[in-house]
Scaffold this motif. Structure first.
Motif, PDB file in Angstrom:
ATOM      1  N   GLU A 101       0.966  -1.027  -0.324  1.00 19.79           N
ATOM      2  CA  GLU A 101       0.300   0.267  -0.049  1.00 19.79           C
ATOM      3  C   GLU A 101       0.840   1.139  -0.164  1.00 19.79           C
TER       4      GLU A 101
ATOM      5  N   ASP B 256       3.647   6.768   7.746  1.00 20.73           N
ATOM      6  CA  ASP B 256       4.157   5.187   6.728  1.00 20.73           C
ATOM      7  C   ASP B 256       5.125   4.564   7.879  1.00 20.73           C
TER       8      ASP B 256
ATOM      9  N   GLU C 149       2.350   1.598  -3.522  1.00 20.02           N
ATOM     10  CA  GLU C 149       1.349   1.928  -4.165  1.00 20.02           C
ATOM     11  C   GLU C 149       1.631   3.682  -3.990  1.00 20.02           C
ATOM     12  N   LYS C 150       1.574   4.559  -3.048  1.00 21.23           N
ATOM     13  CA  LYS C 150       0.799   5.488  -2.710  1.00 21.23           C
ATOM     14  C   LYS C 150       2.091   6.149  -3.138  1.00 21.23           C
ATOM     15  N   HIS C 151       3.314   5.787  -3.191  1.00 22.73           N
ATOM     16  CA  HIS C 151       4.569   6.534  -3.360  1.00 22.73           C
ATOM     17  C   HIS C 151       4.652   6.280  -4.923  1.00 22.73           C
TER      18      HIS C 151
END
Ligand code: NAP
Length: 261
Positions: free
Chosen positions: A190, A239, A193-195
């Motif tokens: 997750e 994170d 994907e976010k970065h």
């Protein structure tokens, strides 16, 4: 010690090993990790010699295998390792495991001799518990520079990290990608994907934020470059906290692991 290195265990296609070391150094890596037990020291040396990077810029580490830890064997097999690697000295020499022929007085006495002779810049240990490190520090004249242990988001090694910080040695994470298992970790996925970066880069950046050096093994140029991208990944506190909060299985890549192996 550069905080990202290239691991080479099981890189035993020797031509490919030399090529991956050369590729990594020319891409920007400055730390290479090998061992007597990997049977590839000569190929690692070839890769370093072939790279358009001077030897002085490369932090080179190898390890004395657990069967070679008598006083005489430490000296003789290290001299052989230097010859295979094609170097006058290594930057870091580890005791690979505190087992088999490991005898603290004898083994560490030989490491002190190698250090005094200038054949090794730093003394390292691997797969040592805090108790093993404390005992070794009582015997060694040279400081312990690093302990190389398995470490990744699924095995955070908090006790060892606290001991390393208190005592003042570096931790080096082996299997920092859990041999691929971090690629399936939902939290790591997750965040990746976010970065818009790979899960491998997230795992390596998390280790760096904990002041831990990582030595992912990568054979292909794509993996070598992907892992190098981690040096540009900065994870915000939320994170890092999410990875710290992963439900731990404390699952080792080698389920039969024992420091006395
Ligand atoms: P690792 O680095 O966690 O994982 C290596 C695996 O991940 C390989 O299959 C590699 O594939 C793959 N990989 C690498 N980068 C990737 C990426 N960006 N995306 C997807 N897959 C990727 O495991 P490891 O080899 O066990 O540990 C690393 C190094 O630590 C070893 O090579 C060795 O130098 C050291 N080590 C030390 C000890 C010790 O007792 N001191 C024990 C184990 C390992 P490709 O090869 O195909 O690129």
């Amino acid at each position: 010690m550069p905080m990202l290195g290239l691991g080479t265990w099981q890189n035993d296609d020797l031509a490919q090993c030399a090529e991956s070391v050369r590729t990594a150094l020319e891409a920007g890596y400055r730390h290479v990790d090998t061992a007597q037990a990997y049977d590839n020291e000569a190929a690692v040396g070839d890769g370093i010699a072939a790279a358009d990077v001077s030897r002085e810029e490369v932090f080179l580490a190898t390890k004395v295998w657990a069967d070679n830890l008598s006083y005489r064997d430490v000296i003789e097999t290290t001299e052989q390792s230097l010859e295979k690697l094609g170097v006058d000295a290594v930057d870091l020499l580890y005791i690979h495991w505190p087992s088999r022929a490991y005898d603290p007085e004898e083994t560490l006495g030989a490491f002190d001799e190698l250090h005094d002779r200038g054949l090794i810049e730093h003394v390292g240990v691997s797969n040592f518990t805090p108790e093993h490190v404390d005992r070794a520090r009582e015997i060694l004249d040279a400081p312990i520079f690093a302990n190389q242990v398995e470490m990744h988001p699924q095995l955070p090694q908090e006790e060892l990290l606290a001991h390393a910080t208190e005592t003042g040695y570096n931790l080096v994470a082996y299997s920092p990608l859990a041999r691929g298992a971090v690629m399936d970790d939902p939290t790591v996925l997750e965040i990746a994907e976010k970065h818009d970066v790979s899960p491998a880069a997230v795992s390596l950046a998390w280790l760096r934020e904990r002041d831990v050096t990582a030595i992912p093994k990568a054979t292909s140029e794509a993996h070598i470059r992907d892992n190098l991208e981690s040096v540009r990944v900065e994870l915000p506190a939320e994170d890092l906290a999410a990875i710290d909060a992963i439900e731990r299985t404390d699952r080792r890549v080698d389920p039969d692991f024992s420091p006395d192996w």
